[in-house]
Design a protein around this motif. Structure first.
Motif, mmCIF file in Angstrom:
data_model
loop_
_atom_site.group_PDB
_atom_site.id
_atom_site.type_symbol
_atom_site.label_atom_id
_atom_site.label_comp_id
_atom_site.label_asym_id
_atom_site.label_seq_id
_atom_site.Cartn_x
_atom_site.Cartn_y
_atom_site.Cartn_z
ATOM 1 N N LYS A 1 54.421 79.965 -43.502
ATOM 2 C CA LYS A 1 55.834 79.678 -43.211
ATOM 3 C C LYS A 1 56.459 78.852 -44.331
ATOM 4 N N TYR A 2 55.702 77.918 -44.861
ATOM 5 C CA TYR A 2 56.200 77.094 -45.961
ATOM 6 C C TYR A 2 56.472 77.945 -47.197
ATOM 7 N N LEU A 3 55.552 78.842 -47.526
ATOM 8 C CA LEU A 3 55.736 79.705 -48.690
ATOM 9 C C LEU A 3 56.949 80.620 -48.521
ATOM 10 N N ARG A 4 57.143 81.163 -47.310
ATOM 11 C CA ARG A 4 58.312 82.004 -47.068
ATOM 12 C C ARG A 4 59.607 81.193 -47.173
ATOM 13 N N ALA A 5 59.564 79.943 -46.712
ATOM 14 C CA ALA A 5 60.744 79.083 -46.792
ATOM 15 C C ALA A 5 61.098 78.803 -48.252
ATOM 16 N N LEU A 6 60.097 78.552 -49.086
ATOM 17 C CA LEU A 6 60.345 78.318 -50.510
ATOM 18 C C LEU A 6 60.928 79.555 -51.172
ATOM 19 N N MET A 7 60.409 80.728 -50.799
ATOM 20 C CA MET A 7 60.929 81.974 -51.360
ATOM 21 C C MET A 7 62.386 82.178 -50.947
ATOM 22 N N HIS A 8 62.695 81.833 -49.695
ATOM 23 C CA HIS A 8 64.065 81.964 -49.189
ATOM 24 C C HIS A 8 65.020 81.052 -49.968
#
Length: 256
Positions: A171-178
């Motif tokens: 979830k953290y990695l997806r948030a950074l990508m977003h």
């Protein structure tokens, strides 16, 4: 009736930190767990965090906490651990036990991992037409990202801890990508690169982050730095996995 989970500095009776560190704060002061604190009691507290804001059934908790024990013995052990945990924390209402389920009461206990997920859920929840605006979404996601200060309780190798740790990490990695994507779309390339680099600090094998950084540098006219990122990606993939970058990454490099 429902305190604002996104406000860390709300006067919560108890605050529990499990991302990047383990700390329990009561009334503004950190609770010091001495060497005599039973490891099973600490494990129970972290297990309740991993079970989410809704908690879990007593049977499930007992099984995860004492997989080597029979049913009744495991439940008795759970009851003892709950009693000791309440005494250790010093706040009876922080742990709710009702209708065969146990949880950390969200009205009395703030948990960084739960707040992290709640903020991301709020940014993505509901039909697309009723979701927050792009700016409001970014604000919520940024708050969540600031809460993630490291892996969930990294000292444990229990299967439930590994599972929850990986879930939060993804979830953290997806948030950074977003967030990086939003800054990239707005041509704020330095800010975008900052978020993508944070992603590589967590997963230095994620080619997508390298590709996004290469695109940002290229769009900013910094071709040499884009090439350096590609070379770093190739070196790390080869040294860790023994493979070359994917055809997609190779094609992007040649295009840039």
């Amino acid at each position: 009736e429902i305190p604002p989970v996104e406000v860390e500095n709300w006067p919560w009776p108890i605050r529990v930190y499990t991302l990047g560190r383990f700390e329990v704060v009561k009334g503004g002061s950190s609770i010091k767990f001495n060497s005599k604190a039973p490891s099973r009691v600490i494990s129970l507290l972290v297990l309740l965090v991993a079970c989410g804001p809704n908690g879990a059934s007593e049977e499930r908790l007992a099984d995860l906490l004492r997989p080597d024990a029979e049913g009744d013995l495991a439940l008795q052990s759970l009851a003892t651990s709950l009693h000791r945990l309440r005494r250790l924390i010093g706040h009876e209402q922080a742990i709710q036990r009702r209708d065969g389920r146990v949880r950390l009461d969200p009205q009395h206990c703030w948990v960084d991992a739960h707040a992290f997920e709640a903020l991301l859920d709020r940014a993505e929840s509901g039909p697309r037409s009723s979701r927050p605006s792009a700016d409001a979404q970014a604000h919520l996601v940024e708050k969540a990202v600031r809460l993630y200060r490291g892996a969930f309780w990294s000292e444990s190798a229990e299967s439930w801890a590994l599972s929850y740790r990986e879930r939060l990490r993804q979830k953290y990695l997806r948030a950074l990508m977003h967030l990086g994507g939003q800054h990239e779309a707005g041509r704020r390339f330095d800010q975008a690169i900052g978020y993508y680099q944070k992603g590589l600090e967590v997963d230095n094998l994620a080619e997508e982050f390298y590709c996004r950084i290469m695109k940002c540098y290229s769009s900013a006219g910094r071709k040499a730095e884009a090439a350096a990122v590609y070379k770093k990606c190739k070196r790390i993939l080869h040294s860790v996995l023994g493979v070359d970058p994917s055809p997609k990454t190779e094609t992007l490099f040649k295009t840039l």
